[in-house]
Write a protein that holds these residues in place. Structure first.
Motif, PDB file in Angstrom:
ATOM      1  N   VAL A 249       0.831  -1.207   0.000  1.00 39.47           N
ATOM      2  CA  VAL A 249       0.000   0.000   0.000  1.00 39.47           C
ATOM      3  C   VAL A 249       0.866   1.258   0.000  1.00 39.47           C
ATOM      4  CG1 VAL A 249      -1.837  -1.203   1.228  1.00 39.47           C
ATOM      5  CG2 VAL A 249      -0.205   0.204   2.516  1.00 39.47           C
ATOM      6  N   MET A 250       2.182   1.096  -0.045  1.00 38.68           N
ATOM      7  CA  MET A 250       3.107   2.225   0.064  1.00 38.68           C
ATOM      8  C   MET A 250       3.842   2.444  -1.249  1.00 38.68           C
ATOM      9  SD  MET A 250       6.201   2.623   2.846  1.00 38.68           S
ATOM     10  CE  MET A 250       6.858   0.985   2.456  1.00 38.68           C
ATOM     11  N   THR A 251       4.116   3.714  -1.565  1.00 36.85           N
ATOM     12  CA  THR A 251       4.855   4.049  -2.774  1.00 36.85           C
ATOM     13  C   THR A 251       5.713   5.289  -2.552  1.00 36.85           C
ATOM     14  OG1 THR A 251       4.665   4.448  -5.153  1.00 36.85           O
ATOM     15  CG2 THR A 251       3.055   5.556  -3.753  1.00 36.85           C
ATOM     16  N   LYS A 252       6.721   5.414  -3.372  1.00 36.84           N
ATOM     17  CA  LYS A 252       7.542   6.625  -3.401  1.00 36.84           C
ATOM     18  C   LYS A 252       7.075   7.465  -4.586  1.00 36.84           C
ATOM     19  CE  LYS A 252      12.324   8.220  -4.028  1.00 36.84           C
ATOM     20  NZ  LYS A 252      13.743   7.801  -4.207  1.00 36.84           N
ATOM     21  N   ILE A 253       6.802   8.728  -4.328  1.00 36.71           N
ATOM     22  CA  ILE A 253       6.330   9.622  -5.393  1.00 36.71           C
ATOM     23  C   ILE A 253       7.466   9.885  -6.373  1.00 36.71           C
ATOM     24  CG2 ILE A 253       5.455  11.932  -5.906  1.00 36.71           C
ATOM     25  CD1 ILE A 253       4.112  11.874  -3.136  1.00 36.71           C
ATOM     26  N   LYS A 254       7.222   9.552  -7.659  1.00 36.98           N
ATOM     27  CA  LYS A 254       8.236   9.755  -8.694  1.00 36.98           C
ATOM     28  C   LYS A 254       7.605  10.485  -9.873  1.00 36.98           C
ATOM     29  CE  LYS A 254      10.539   5.366  -7.575  1.00 36.98           C
ATOM     30  NZ  LYS A 254      10.882   4.014  -8.069  1.00 36.98           N
ATOM     31  N   ASN A 255       8.468  11.072 -10.657  1.00 34.34           N
ATOM     32  CA  ASN A 255       8.034  11.733 -11.908  1.00 34.34           C
ATOM     33  C   ASN A 255       6.920  12.751 -11.678  1.00 34.34           C
ATOM     34  OD1 ASN A 255       9.818  10.028 -13.361  1.00 34.34           O
ATOM     35  ND2 ASN A 255       8.268   8.411 -13.324  1.00 34.34           N
ATOM     36  N   ARG A 256       6.970  13.401 -10.504  1.00 33.57           N
ATOM     37  CA  ARG A 256       5.996  14.445 -10.180  1.00 33.57           C
ATOM     38  C   ARG A 256       4.548  13.969 -10.334  1.00 33.57           C
ATOM     39  NH1 ARG A 256       8.203  19.188  -9.112  1.00 33.57           N
ATOM     40  NH2 ARG A 256      10.371  19.553  -9.702  1.00 33.57           N
ATOM     41  N   THR A 257       4.321  12.710  -9.887  1.00 33.35           N
ATOM     42  CA  THR A 257       2.988  12.131 -10.015  1.00 33.35           C
ATOM     43  C   THR A 257       2.549  11.522  -8.692  1.00 33.35           C
ATOM     44  OG1 THR A 257       3.395  11.579 -12.337  1.00 33.35           O
ATOM     45  CG2 THR A 257       1.565  10.449 -11.251  1.00 33.35           C
ATOM     46  N   VAL A 258       1.378  11.918  -8.214  1.00 31.92           N
ATOM     47  CA  VAL A 258       0.789  11.330  -7.024  1.00 31.92           C
ATOM     48  C   VAL A 258      -0.213  10.280  -7.473  1.00 31.92           C
ATOM     49  CG1 VAL A 258      -0.554  11.739  -4.927  1.00 31.92           C
ATOM     50  CG2 VAL A 258       1.061  13.479  -5.726  1.00 31.92           C
TER      51      VAL A 258
END
Length: 781
Positions: A249-258
């Motif tokens: 359920v966890m992610t790192k925000i990349k490429n300026r995308t939520v």
């Protein structure tokens, strides 16, 4: 039913098992979820003198009972004593532990009754009273008292009662982490939507944060969460370590995308916003998207950076927002407290060291002649490029910023390597330099000073700065306790914060530091204790007088808001000369002309070594001086020590007692001599008596023909015990396993020796006691 006489023969543990625990259970306390026995609250501070360290276990905080409403909510302390003490004898101890846990109920018992202390009594009710052994308060009674004491009567119980995440390892929050978690949840349960946690570097802020988020998430109070930081390494460490249980359920925000399909989002400020409207990725979701935002290192950032994270927080203004910092920043333009409010909980570096959770430090201050006296070039002097040098006096602030004296860099490197070679050549070391150019020159100087070890290990020293891909690639290896290389990292700003270098043993300051915030963060690189890898303390080697900041009352004081920001105030102008908070943006010297001079001789004017004293102040004291004070605090005189030593059934008991005070006799042996026994080390160091070696004491016994009263086999055993004492010391011969070793195994088995040679256990113990009396007979005569 035990008689009074029989009851007084019981140990404290027996009193607990036979009287106190049954009384608690009969009042409704669950022995599996609500009663914890023998709980270590703090391990006791680590003492450092010279290159030696030991833990003062006498100051260990150890509660006999901690009673909890739920496992995550301690509500009372019970201190037990044996029946030779009064009912209330343990009350002062209990109150001390209750103060640590911030609970209102403290009890003391000797098995006859309970002495009760209530920090939140009803009107007309006594604060302290004696209650019968069978009338201990119920869990419900003490839970309600706790709620009233903490002011949480009308709150969301689901937030307070949600259990911690349990990974099955038995790990649970330390007392101050539990307090930080519960204080935060209590504030939120009362409707507070802004909270600030101030916890010293190395105390587990991220683990504490994880447990807060986990409990809010499990309780359904926060479904979508944003963890904000300003460094990739902080995000990456958090993902794979403390936050790992969140899994898919966890992610790192990349490429300026939520990505709205995830619940736990970890992101950099830089990935969510920027100067242009197109950069403001946080606006891709609605203002009510996040229920909870946690801001790591919320003190940091220049004026522009502050605007960036505040812009994000203001957009998600309806979310609960928690700020984390080790160093709350309070200036005219930036105030952590003004935004988040007063800290809901504070745990300082000083408290962490005093408790024993954080590593203490020793300070080696080195003054270089050209820094202190200044250097004025002779008329017409030129630098290494043939350029005329301006005729003025260059001082410490100029060194390596404006003026580069190559022999100074060499001197610093050689002094660093000398210290490492004298302690641990593979002890992880961070050298803080003025800028990237200085960091590279220092790397080269360390290579030359280290010699063969740097030839054999090309990664022995690495420059880890923002512009070096090779250095940054080695950052994970540097902070990994299992990775031997790199050993030494030269840097400017990159390692100032956020780098969890648990085994860092040496911090070198060849950098001018005037910012208290930056200084605290730098010191924080060494404060972690890693007993598994032998890291108990760290050394600060200071070439630029930066450690004078230790003398500033603000070093470990409470943050004070000196200015309430106003919306009409202009933004804080950036200061290009400040070293404050320029964490990733290291000073690049590309295109900057420095004055570089090779021929100027430099030397060390003075060197001072200081250690943390019991009051947190820096003092100059050897391990020998420390041991002398501790022994004399426990034994009133030489005669007192000799009497107690000779009367002790096992000398190991006296040795253990000294260890409780932080006196490790093996440490003293390193300073006085390894051929001396424990008894003589104490006599010599504490009472100025001439010491005898173990061999000398053994030979004195032999000369007195002491063995003649024993039979042949007994004499063989005692003679072998004497030889064992001469080689290894008193504890070796007091250990029953000694009879399994050579040469005893040639005489018989341990059972045969004890039974057939000495007529049984009592006879053997009596013979051993006689031998010890002979060893120490001449003492005090």
């Amino acid at each position: 039913m035990l008689s009074d006489k029989e009851k007084k023969q019981l140990s404290e543990s027996d009193i607990c098992d036979l009287f106190i625990t049954p009384a608690l259970k009969s009042s409704g306390w669950d022995p599996f979820t609500q009663i914890r026995r023998e709980v270590t609250l703090t391990p006791g501070p680590i003492i450092v003198r010279g290159n030696l360290s030991s833990r003062n276990k006498k100051k260990k905080k150890f509660a006999d009972y901690v009673l909890s409403w739920k496992p995550s909510l301690p509500v009372a302390i019970v201190e037990a004593k044996d029946n030779n003490h009064t009912v209330g004898h343990g009350m002062q101890q209990a109150l001390g532990y209750a103060e640590i846990l911030k609970v209102p109920s403290a009890f003391s018992s000797n098995g006859d009754a309970f002495e009760s202390h209530n920090k939140f009594p009803n009107e007309g009710e006594p604060i302290e009273q004696t209650i019968p052994i069978g009338s201990f308060p119920t869990p419900e009674d003490l839970w309600e008292r706790y709620r009233a004491f903490r002011g949480i009567e009308n709150t969301r119980d689901d937030l307070l009662l949600q259990p911690y995440h349990d990974d099955g390892s038995g790990k649970e929050p330390r007392y101050y982490q539990a307090e930080a978690i519960n204080r935060t949840l209590e504030a939120i349960s009362k409707g507070q939507d802004r909270a600030l946690l101030v916890m010293a570097t190395g105390t587990g802020k991220t683990y504490t944060t994880f447990q807060i988020i986990w409990r809010l998430w499990q309780a359904g109070a926060a479904k979508r969460i944003l963890f904000l930081a300003d460094r990739n390494i902080l995000i990456d460490q958090t993902l794979v370590n403390d936050f790992k249980p969140f899994g898919s359920v966890m992610t790192k925000i990349k490429n300026r995308t939520v990505d709205p399909s995830y619940e736990i989002h970890l992101g950099l400020y830089q990935a969510l916003t920027g100067p242009d409207e197109a950069d403001k990725a946080f606006k891709s979701v609605s203002p009510d998207f996040f229920d909870l935002i946690v801001i790591d290192e919320c003190h940091r950032g220049s004026a522009a950076d502050d605007a960036a994270w505040k812009e994000i927080l203001e957009y998600f203004g309806s979310a609960i927002q928690i700020g984390l910092t080790a160093t709350p920043k309070e200036t005219k333009y930036v105030s952590s407290s003004s935004y988040f409010g007063d800290p809901v909980y504070t745990y300082s570096l000083k408290q962490g060291i005093e408790d024993g959770f954080l590593a203490p430090y020793k300070v080696v201050r080195i003054d270089i002649d050209k820094d202190i006296e200044g250097w004025t070039p002779p008329a017409g002097a030129i630098d290494d490029l043939g350029n005329q040098i301006e005729e003025r006096t260059y001082n410490q602030k100029d060194m390596d910023r404006i003026l580069v004296l190559n022999k100074r860099t060499k001197l610093v490197a050689e002094r660093v390597v000398k210290l490492l070679n004298a302690t641990d050549p593979f002890g992880k070391t961070i050298i803080f330099c003025e800028d990237i150019d200085h960091a590279e020159r220092m790397r080269k100087a360390i290579v030359n000073a280290a010699g063969q070890i740097a030839i054999d290990n090309p990664k022995y020293v690495m420059r880890i700065t923002g512009d070096s891909n090779e250095g940054k690639a080695e950052l994970d290896n540097f902070i990994d306790p299992e990775s031997k290389f790199p050993v030494i990292a030269t840097t400017s700003e990159m390692l100032t914060t956020g780098v969890d270098a648990k085994t860092c043993k040496l911090i070198v300051l060849d950098k001018s530091v005037t910012s208290m915030t930056t200084f605290k963060q730098i010191i924080g690189r060494g404060t972690r204790v890693d007993e598994e890898h032998g890291k108990f303390y760290f050394t600060i080697m200071d070439f630029k007088k930066a450690t004078e900041l230790f003398n500033d009352p603000d070093f470990d004081g409470e943050p004070v808001v000196i200015y309430e920001p106003d919306d009409t105030d202009p933004p804080e102008p950036p200061d290009p000369t400040s070293d404050d908070d320029s964490d990733d943006e290291e000073i690049s010297t590309t295109g900057t002309t420095k004055i570089r001079v090779s021929g100027v001789e430099v030397s060390i004017l003075a060197e001072r070594v200081s250690f943390m004293g019991p009051d947190g102040e820096l003092i100059t004291e050897s391990y020998r001086d420390f041991a002398r004070k501790q022994v004399r605090s426990e034994f009133t005189s030489l005669d007192d020590f000799i009497q107690r030593w000779n009367s002790a059934d096992k000398k190991a008991a006296i040795i253990a007692e000294l260890e409780e005070h932080g006196v490790l006799l093996e440490n003293l042996a390193q300073e006085v001599g390894k051929d001396f026994g424990d008894f003589d080390l104490v006599l010599h160091v504490a009472f100025d008596q001439p010491p005898l070696t173990r061999s000398e004491r053994a030979n004195n016994v032999k000369k007195r023909n002491y063995f003649t009263k024993y039979g042949d086999q007994a004499r063989q055993v005692l003679d072998a015990l004497l030889e064992k004492y001469a080689d290894e010391g008193i504890q070796a011969i007091e250990d029953a396993r000694v009879l399994r070793m050579r040469p005893f195994d040639r005489i018989g088995t341990p059972v045969e020796i004890i039974k057939d040679v000495f007529g049984g256990k009592a006879g053997y113990e009596e013979a051993l006691k006689d031998l010890e009396q002979e060893l120490y007979r001449q003492a005090g005569s």
